[in-house]
Write a protein that holds these residues in place. Structure first.
Motif, mmCIF file in Angstrom:
data_model
loop_
_atom_site.group_PDB
_atom_site.id
_atom_site.type_symbol
_atom_site.label_atom_id
_atom_site.label_comp_id
_atom_site.label_asym_id
_atom_site.label_seq_id
_atom_site.Cartn_x
_atom_site.Cartn_y
_atom_site.Cartn_z
ATOM 1 N N UNK A 1 -1.678 19.531 -25.971
ATOM 2 C CA UNK A 1 -0.710 18.887 -25.088
ATOM 3 C C UNK A 1 -1.090 19.162 -23.637
ATOM 4 N N UNK A 2 -1.224 18.098 -22.864
ATOM 5 C CA UNK A 2 -1.679 18.202 -21.483
ATOM 6 C C UNK A 2 -0.515 18.467 -20.532
ATOM 7 N N UNK A 3 -0.771 19.267 -19.527
ATOM 8 C CA UNK A 3 0.238 19.539 -18.501
ATOM 9 C C UNK A 3 0.318 18.368 -17.539
ATOM 10 N N UNK A 4 1.535 17.915 -17.272
ATOM 11 C CA UNK A 4 1.733 16.831 -16.315
ATOM 12 C C UNK A 4 1.847 17.411 -14.917
ATOM 13 N N UNK A 5 1.021 16.910 -14.012
ATOM 14 C CA UNK A 5 1.083 17.403 -12.631
ATOM 15 C C UNK A 5 2.355 16.936 -11.936
ATOM 16 N N UNK A 6 2.903 15.791 -12.394
ATOM 17 C CA UNK A 6 4.116 15.266 -11.782
ATOM 18 C C UNK A 6 5.361 15.976 -12.288
ATOM 19 N N UNK A 7 5.363 16.384 -13.547
ATOM 20 C CA UNK A 7 6.549 17.014 -14.127
ATOM 21 C C UNK A 7 6.127 18.053 -15.160
ATOM 22 N N UNK A 8 5.646 19.226 -14.719
ATOM 23 C CA UNK A 8 5.168 20.251 -15.651
ATOM 24 C C UNK A 8 6.245 20.760 -16.593
ATOM 25 N N UNK A 9 7.512 20.813 -16.145
ATOM 26 C CA UNK A 9 8.580 21.284 -17.017
ATOM 27 C C UNK A 9 8.788 20.322 -18.181
ATOM 28 N N UNK A 10 8.728 19.026 -17.885
ATOM 29 C CA UNK A 10 8.862 18.029 -18.949
ATOM 30 C C UNK A 10 7.728 18.162 -19.949
ATOM 31 N N UNK A 11 6.531 18.489 -19.476
ATOM 32 C CA UNK A 11 5.393 18.673 -20.371
ATOM 33 C C UNK A 11 5.636 19.837 -21.318
ATOM 34 N N UNK A 12 6.140 20.932 -20.769
ATOM 35 C CA UNK A 12 6.429 22.103 -21.603
ATOM 36 C C UNK A 12 7.476 21.760 -22.663
ATOM 37 N N UNK A 13 8.513 21.074 -22.243
ATOM 38 C CA UNK A 13 9.591 20.781 -23.184
ATOM 39 C C UNK A 13 9.153 19.750 -24.222
ATOM 40 N N UNK A 14 8.229 18.877 -23.849
ATOM 41 C CA UNK A 14 7.652 17.958 -24.820
ATOM 42 C C UNK A 14 6.869 18.737 -25.871
ATOM 43 N N UNK A 15 6.169 19.771 -25.440
ATOM 44 C CA UNK A 15 5.426 20.613 -26.383
ATOM 45 C C UNK A 15 6.372 21.301 -27.361
ATOM 46 N N UNK A 16 7.466 21.879 -26.838
ATOM 47 C CA UNK A 16 8.405 22.560 -27.736
ATOM 48 C C UNK A 16 9.087 21.559 -28.665
ATOM 49 N N UNK A 17 9.335 20.350 -28.164
ATOM 50 C CA UNK A 17 9.949 19.330 -29.014
ATOM 51 C C UNK A 17 9.041 18.962 -30.181
ATOM 52 N N UNK A 18 7.731 19.032 -29.973
ATOM 53 C CA UNK A 18 6.788 18.767 -31.064
ATOM 54 C C UNK A 18 6.994 19.720 -32.229
#
Length: 338
Positions: A91-108
């Motif tokens: 899962x790639x970190x989003x430079x625009x919204x890193x928190x959303x990236x993290x939460x997308x990972x946990x949602x997986x």
């Protein structure tokens, strides 16, 4: 990419972190050497062994790692792991919204403890990757069963293989059976569409990509989560009108998305034309739905029955849509009358 939502919505209360999400933190707990997600020993048998979920990735056991695909979410690889073919998703970190990236990972990881023939099985996950495999832009890695290299999007739009009644009915039933299982465990996918349904070598559909998924409150059919989720998470062509309006999330949002997906299976056409803003506005304000008149399939007796079913699935009112359990019966009734 979903917008920031509370981690408590993604995993059960005894699994989410109470401190900031650092590089190697996880809702399962930190391991001293930072090489895996480690479940506390007091929970090991009940939460891991009993459901065949491993919280440890043995990196030295990965063999023949080959890239399969990539996108805005990151990259997917095919590999051999402990004698089994697996899919490895970084899962790639989003430079625009890193928190959303993290939460997308946990949602997986929401379905990590669940097993069903129509759900892609999660094997393990980690936020810490060895230097020779990871990169600075990666949030974490999820190890899953390898279903195959094709999804329904490719079958519908990029192949000439037939989608006769028996096949689209079987595909539809696979998807709804998977949804029924998820909903019975309080999990809503929120991004059902052909691209997120993988097709196995045995022609079985499996629901994948849980980065937008949400756990509903226990004993509650609806969830009051961040209103931003309904505007950002999921795919606008398949998003239920209540989510576009920023209202509560319920399992009926998945039923709406399934209705659009079934229409695509029947017609092999894109559901809408026009720009994103126009479609979103029209779905909410003008009850825009894919056409049930222009395609020849809806002029047959079977097509007319399907159009009635579709109308129920994408009703403007969530409470008027059937549950996944009821939808299984309705699909059987449509098919049995042929």
């Amino acid at each position: 990419m979903p917008s920031p939502i509370p981690v408590t919505r993604l995993l059960s209360k005894d699994l989410y972190p109470s401190v900031e999400l650092s590089t190697c933190s996880s809702p399962l707990a930190q391991q001293a050497h930072g090489s895996s997600l480690q479940v506390p020993q007091t929970r090991l048998h009940r939460r891991v062994c009993s459901r065949s979920w491993s919280s440890v990735i043995h990196w030295d056991q990965l063999r023949s790692v080959e890239p399969v695909g990539s996108g805005g979410f990151g990259s997917v690889y095919r590999a051999e792991y402990l004698g089994e073919t697996v899919a490895l998703k970084k899962v790639k970190k989003s430079s625009k919204n890193p928190l959303a990236s993290r939460q997308s990972f946990w949602a997986e990881l929401n379905p990590a403890h669940l097993q069903h023939p129509n759900i892609v099985r999660v094997i393990a996950a980690t936020t810490c990757v060895p230097a020779d495999f990871g990169d600075e832009g990666s949030i974490g890695t999820v190890l899953m069963e390898f279903v195959g290299s094709r999804n329904l999007q490719q079958v519908i739009y990029e192949s000439s293989e037939p989608l006769e009644e028996a096949r689209w009915f079987r595909f539809s039933r696979d998807i709804v059976a998977g949804l029924n299982f998820l909903h019975s465990h309080g999990l809503v996918h929120l991004d059902i569409k052909p691209a997120n349904v993988l097709l196995s070598s045995a022609d079985v559909c499996k629901i994948a990509d849980f980065g937008c998924s949400v756990k509903l409150d226990r004993d509650c059919e609806m969830s009051s989560i961040s209103p931003h989720l309904s505007h950002v998470c999921g795919t606008y062509t398949h998003r239920a009108p209540e989510l576009l309006r920023g209202q509560q999330v319920s399992s009926k949002a998945d039923i709406f998305s399934f209705g659009i997906t079934l229409w695509q299976l029947l017609t092999r056409q894109p559901p809408y034309t026009g720009d994103r803003q126009h479609v979103q506005y029209a779905v909410v304000a003008q009850h825009l739905r894919p056409s049930l008149r222009d395609h020849p399939v809806f002029r047959t007796a079977l097509g007319r029955r399907c159009s009635v079913l579709l109308g129920r699935c994408w009703s403007a009112e969530a409470r008027s849509r059937p549950s996944a359990r009821d939808l299984l019966d309705l699909l059987d009734q449509v098919h049995s009358q042929t």
